[in-house]
Design a protein around this motif. Sequence first.
Motif, mmCIF file in Angstrom:
data_model
loop_
_atom_site.group_PDB
_atom_site.id
_atom_site.type_symbol
_atom_site.label_atom_id
_atom_site.label_comp_id
_atom_site.label_asym_id
_atom_site.label_seq_id
_atom_site.Cartn_x
_atom_site.Cartn_y
_atom_site.Cartn_z
ATOM 1 N N LYS A 1 0.858 -1.194 0.000
ATOM 2 C CA LYS A 1 0.000 0.000 0.000
ATOM 3 C C LYS A 1 0.895 1.245 0.000
ATOM 4 C CE LYS A 1 -3.854 -2.282 2.274
ATOM 5 N NZ LYS A 1 -4.811 -2.254 3.383
ATOM 6 N N TYR A 2 1.421 1.557 -1.181
ATOM 7 C CA TYR A 2 2.456 2.584 -1.292
ATOM 8 C C TYR A 2 1.923 4.002 -1.088
ATOM 9 C CZ TYR A 2 4.952 -1.457 -2.933
ATOM 10 O OH TYR A 2 5.513 -2.699 -3.011
ATOM 11 N N GLU A 3 0.704 4.289 -1.538
ATOM 12 C CA GLU A 3 0.127 5.624 -1.337
ATOM 13 C C GLU A 3 0.006 5.916 0.163
ATOM 14 O OE1 GLU A 3 -0.710 8.142 -3.253
ATOM 15 O OE2 GLU A 3 -0.756 7.292 -5.264
ATOM 16 N N GLU A 4 -0.510 4.930 0.912
ATOM 17 C CA GLU A 4 -0.665 5.093 2.354
ATOM 18 C C GLU A 4 0.690 5.277 3.031
ATOM 19 O OE1 GLU A 4 -2.183 2.873 0.453
ATOM 20 O OE2 GLU A 4 -4.236 2.498 1.130
ATOM 21 N N ALA A 5 1.677 4.507 2.563
ATOM 22 C CA ALA A 5 3.028 4.608 3.126
ATOM 23 C C ALA A 5 3.604 6.002 2.872
ATOM 24 C CB ALA A 5 3.933 3.536 2.526
ATOM 25 N N VAL A 6 3.406 6.524 1.664
ATOM 26 C CA VAL A 6 3.888 7.882 1.341
ATOM 27 C C VAL A 6 3.301 8.884 2.325
ATOM 28 C CG1 VAL A 6 3.651 9.777 -0.331
ATOM 29 C CG2 VAL A 6 4.383 7.523 -1.105
ATOM 30 N N ASN A 7 2.012 8.755 2.619
ATOM 31 C CA ASN A 7 1.366 9.674 3.559
ATOM 32 C C ASN A 7 1.993 9.594 4.949
ATOM 33 O OD1 ASN A 7 -0.396 10.534 1.554
ATOM 34 N ND2 ASN A 7 -1.966 9.050 2.107
ATOM 35 N N LYS A 8 2.293 8.390 5.407
ATOM 36 C CA LYS A 8 2.912 8.215 6.739
ATOM 37 C C LYS A 8 4.324 8.812 6.758
ATOM 38 C CE LYS A 8 -0.408 6.116 8.843
ATOM 39 N NZ LYS A 8 -1.111 6.748 9.958
ATOM 40 N N TYR A 9 5.105 8.533 5.716
ATOM 41 C CA TYR A 9 6.470 9.070 5.675
ATOM 42 C C TYR A 9 6.443 10.596 5.571
ATOM 43 C CZ TYR A 9 7.985 4.232 4.922
ATOM 44 O OH TYR A 9 8.227 2.886 5.057
ATOM 45 N N SER A 10 5.472 11.134 4.847
ATOM 46 C CA SER A 10 5.355 12.592 4.734
ATOM 47 C C SER A 10 5.046 13.208 6.096
ATOM 48 C CB SER A 10 4.275 12.964 3.718
ATOM 49 O OG SER A 10 4.650 12.510 2.423
ATOM 50 N N GLU A 11 4.208 12.527 6.877
ATOM 51 C CA GLU A 11 3.919 13.004 8.238
ATOM 52 C C GLU A 11 5.191 12.978 9.088
ATOM 53 O OE1 GLU A 11 0.384 11.614 10.410
ATOM 54 O OE2 GLU A 11 -0.378 10.885 8.481
ATOM 55 N N CYS A 12 6.003 11.940 8.914
ATOM 56 C CA CYS A 12 7.272 11.845 9.649
ATOM 57 C C CYS A 12 8.159 13.045 9.341
ATOM 58 C CB CYS A 12 8.042 10.582 9.232
ATOM 59 S SG CYS A 12 7.360 9.035 9.812
ATOM 60 N N MET A 13 8.160 13.463 8.084
ATOM 61 C CA MET A 13 9.031 14.561 7.658
ATOM 62 C C MET A 13 8.645 15.883 8.307
ATOM 63 S SD MET A 13 9.355 13.506 3.738
ATOM 64 C CE MET A 13 10.071 11.934 3.309
ATOM 65 N N LYS A 14 7.384 16.020 8.670
ATOM 66 C CA LYS A 14 6.958 17.237 9.374
ATOM 67 C C LYS A 14 7.599 17.302 10.757
ATOM 68 C CE LYS A 14 2.542 17.379 6.970
ATOM 69 N NZ LYS A 14 1.143 16.951 7.054
ATOM 70 N N LEU A 15 7.915 16.123 11.313
ATOM 71 C CA LEU A 15 8.518 16.044 12.646
ATOM 72 C C LEU A 15 10.047 16.074 12.589
ATOM 73 C CD1 LEU A 15 6.211 13.226 14.064
ATOM 74 C CD2 LEU A 15 6.010 15.678 14.488
ATOM 75 N N ASN A 16 10.609 15.561 11.481
ATOM 76 C CA ASN A 16 12.071 15.493 11.363
ATOM 77 C C ASN A 16 12.467 15.476 9.890
ATOM 78 O OD1 ASN A 16 14.776 14.817 11.330
ATOM 79 N ND2 ASN A 16 14.597 13.137 12.781
ATOM 80 N N THR A 17 13.128 16.538 9.452
ATOM 81 C CA THR A 17 13.541 16.622 8.037
ATOM 82 C C THR A 17 14.956 16.099 7.828
ATOM 83 O OG1 THR A 17 14.343 18.875 8.366
ATOM 84 C CG2 THR A 17 12.082 18.625 7.563
ATOM 85 N N GLU A 18 15.603 15.662 8.892
ATOM 86 C CA GLU A 18 17.008 15.256 8.805
ATOM 87 C C GLU A 18 17.207 13.741 8.735
ATOM 88 O OE1 GLU A 18 19.618 17.733 8.848
ATOM 89 O OE2 GLU A 18 17.821 18.892 8.438
ATOM 90 N N GLU A 19 16.160 12.970 8.972
ATOM 91 C CA GLU A 19 16.342 11.515 9.000
ATOM 92 C C GLU A 19 16.267 10.941 7.584
ATOM 93 O OE1 GLU A 19 14.640 7.436 10.938
ATOM 94 O OE2 GLU A 19 14.256 9.292 12.030
ATOM 95 N N CYS A 20 17.388 10.482 7.109
ATOM 96 C CA CYS A 20 17.519 10.033 5.717
ATOM 97 C C CYS A 20 16.651 8.821 5.386
ATOM 98 C CB CYS A 20 18.978 9.720 5.414
ATOM 99 S SG CYS A 20 20.015 11.203 5.471
ATOM 100 N N THR A 21 16.491 7.920 6.343
ATOM 101 C CA THR A 21 15.731 6.697 6.090
ATOM 102 C C THR A 21 14.304 6.991 5.640
ATOM 103 O OG1 THR A 21 16.941 5.791 7.959
ATOM 104 C CG2 THR A 21 15.208 4.432 7.070
ATOM 105 N N ILE A 22 13.700 8.006 6.224
ATOM 106 C CA ILE A 22 12.327 8.360 5.862
ATOM 107 C C ILE A 22 12.263 8.734 4.381
ATOM 108 C CG2 ILE A 22 10.418 9.955 6.297
ATOM 109 C CD1 ILE A 22 11.633 10.319 9.147
ATOM 110 N N TYR A 23 13.247 9.506 3.945
ATOM 111 C CA TYR A 23 13.275 9.944 2.545
ATOM 112 C C TYR A 23 13.550 8.791 1.584
ATOM 113 C CZ TYR A 23 13.020 14.814 3.961
ATOM 114 O OH TYR A 23 12.601 16.009 4.476
#
Length: 94
Positions: free
Chosen positions: A18-40
Motif C-alpha cells: 500500500k504505497y500511497e498510504e506509506a507515502v502519507n505516513k512518511y510525509s507526516e514523519c518529515m513534518k517532525l524530522n527533516t534530517e532523518e535520511c531513512t524516511i526519505y
Amino acid sequence: EKLKTLKTEGNDFVRMGKYEEAVNKYSECMKLNTEECTIYTNRALCYLKLYKYEEAKQDCDHVLQLEDSNIKAFYRRALAYKGLQVRTKTMAGI
C-alpha cells in the motif's frame, strides 16, 4: 516517539504493497524530522513503485545533500533517472 510510530506504520504499509498510504505516513514523519535520511529513502521507494520518478529523485537528492555517501539514495535515484528516461522515450515514440 510519534515519529517512530509513524515510520513503523509506513513500513507496514510498504510490506502490504500500500504505497500511497506509506507515502502519507512518511510525509507526516518529515513534518517532525527533516534530517532523518531513512524516511526519505523509504518514501523514494514508494514513489518508484507508484511510477512517480521525479518525486523519488527529489527525495534522493535531499538525502544526498545530507549524507553524500548514502548508497540507497544513489541506487534509488538511479532507478528514478532510468524511469524518467523510459517515460521520455515512450512519450516521444507516441
